[in-house]
Motif scaffolding. Structure first.
Motif, PDB file in Angstrom:
ATOM      1  N   GLU A  45      -3.456 -45.392 -66.046  1.00  0.00           N
ATOM      2  CA  GLU A  45      -4.304 -45.306 -64.850  1.00  0.00           C
ATOM      3  C   GLU A  45      -5.059 -43.968 -64.817  1.00  0.00           C
ATOM      4  OE1 GLU A  45      -3.274 -45.306 -60.207  1.00  0.00           O
ATOM      5  OE2 GLU A  45      -2.478 -47.033 -61.318  1.00  0.00           O
ATOM      6  N   ASP A  46      -4.382 -42.896 -65.175  1.00  0.00           N
ATOM      7  CA  ASP A  46      -5.021 -41.578 -65.203  1.00  0.00           C
ATOM      8  C   ASP A  46      -6.068 -41.482 -66.312  1.00  0.00           C
ATOM      9  OD1 ASP A  46      -3.514 -40.697 -63.045  1.00  0.00           O
ATOM     10  OD2 ASP A  46      -1.891 -39.977 -64.339  1.00  0.00           O
ATOM     11  N   ALA A  48      -7.874 -43.973 -67.346  1.00  0.00           N
ATOM     12  CA  ALA A  48      -9.029 -44.715 -66.829  1.00  0.00           C
ATOM     13  C   ALA A  48      -9.839 -43.857 -65.866  1.00  0.00           C
ATOM     14  CB  ALA A  48      -8.561 -45.994 -66.136  1.00  0.00           C
ATOM     15  N   ARG A  49      -9.164 -43.108 -65.018  1.00  0.00           N
ATOM     16  CA  ARG A  49      -9.868 -42.228 -64.077  1.00  0.00           C
ATOM     17  C   ARG A  49     -10.570 -41.089 -64.809  1.00  0.00           C
ATOM     18  NH1 ARG A  49      -4.922 -42.391 -60.227  1.00  0.00           N
ATOM     19  NH2 ARG A  49      -5.477 -44.104 -58.865  1.00  0.00           N
ATOM     20  N   GLN A  52     -13.986 -41.604 -66.365  1.00  0.00           N
ATOM     21  CA  GLN A  52     -15.137 -41.706 -65.466  1.00  0.00           C
ATOM     22  C   GLN A  52     -15.709 -40.342 -65.082  1.00  0.00           C
ATOM     23  OE1 GLN A  52     -13.574 -43.979 -62.209  1.00  0.00           O
ATOM     24  NE2 GLN A  52     -13.476 -45.867 -63.392  1.00  0.00           N
ATOM     25  N   THR A  53     -15.102 -39.250 -65.576  1.00  0.00           N
ATOM     26  CA  THR A  53     -15.529 -37.920 -65.141  1.00  0.00           C
ATOM     27  C   THR A  53     -16.694 -37.353 -65.934  1.00  0.00           C
ATOM     28  OG1 THR A  53     -13.878 -36.817 -66.523  1.00  0.00           O
ATOM     29  CG2 THR A  53     -13.243 -37.362 -64.249  1.00  0.00           C
ATOM     30  N   CYS A  61     -11.551 -41.075 -74.156  1.00  0.00           N
ATOM     31  CA  CYS A  61     -10.609 -42.032 -73.572  1.00  0.00           C
ATOM     32  C   CYS A  61     -10.743 -43.433 -74.152  1.00  0.00           C
ATOM     33  CB  CYS A  61     -10.760 -42.071 -72.056  1.00  0.00           C
ATOM     34  SG  CYS A  61     -10.196 -40.557 -71.251  1.00  0.00           S
TER      35      CYS A  61
END
Length: 87
Positions: A45-46, A48-49, A52-53, A61
Motif C-alpha cells: 500500500e505504501d 502504491a502511494r 504517485q509522488t 515503484c
C-alpha cells in the motif's frame, strides 16, 4: 535568470535557487539501487502511494528490479514455473 531558464530549463533554475537557500533534496541524490533497496521494505500500500509522488518514484515503484526483490524476499521457493511465468 531568464537566460539560465531558457538554456537549462525552469526546473534546473528552481533546483539552483533551492541549493542556494540550503534546501537540499537528499532523496534526489540517492542512487536508484539504494532507493530500490529501501522501497522493498515498504508495505504494498505504501509503495502504491509512493509511486504517485513523482515520476522517478513511479518508475522505481513499477520497476522489474523492485518486484523481483520483493518476490524473492517473500517467497520461500521460486519454482521454475514461477520463473518462466515472470519472464
Amino acid at each position: 535568470q531568464v537566460q539560465i531558464a531558457l538554456i537549462f530549463g525552469a526546473r534546473i533554475l528552481d533546483y539552483v535557487f533551492n541549493l542556494c537557500e540550503g534546501k537540499f533534496d537528499f532523496l534526489e541524490r540517492l542512487s536508484d539501487n539504494l532507493l530500490l533497496n529501501i522501497i522493498s521494505y515498504l508495505d504494498l500500500e505504501d509503495i502504491a502511494r509512493l509511486s504517485q509522488t513523482s515520476r522517478r518514484f513511479a518508475q522505481l515503484c513499477t520497476s522489474d528490479k523492485l518486484w523481483e526483490k520483493i518476490v524473492k524476499s517473500t517467497c520461500d521457493i521460486i519454482t521454475p514455473d514461477m520463473r518462466a511465468l515472470a519472464e
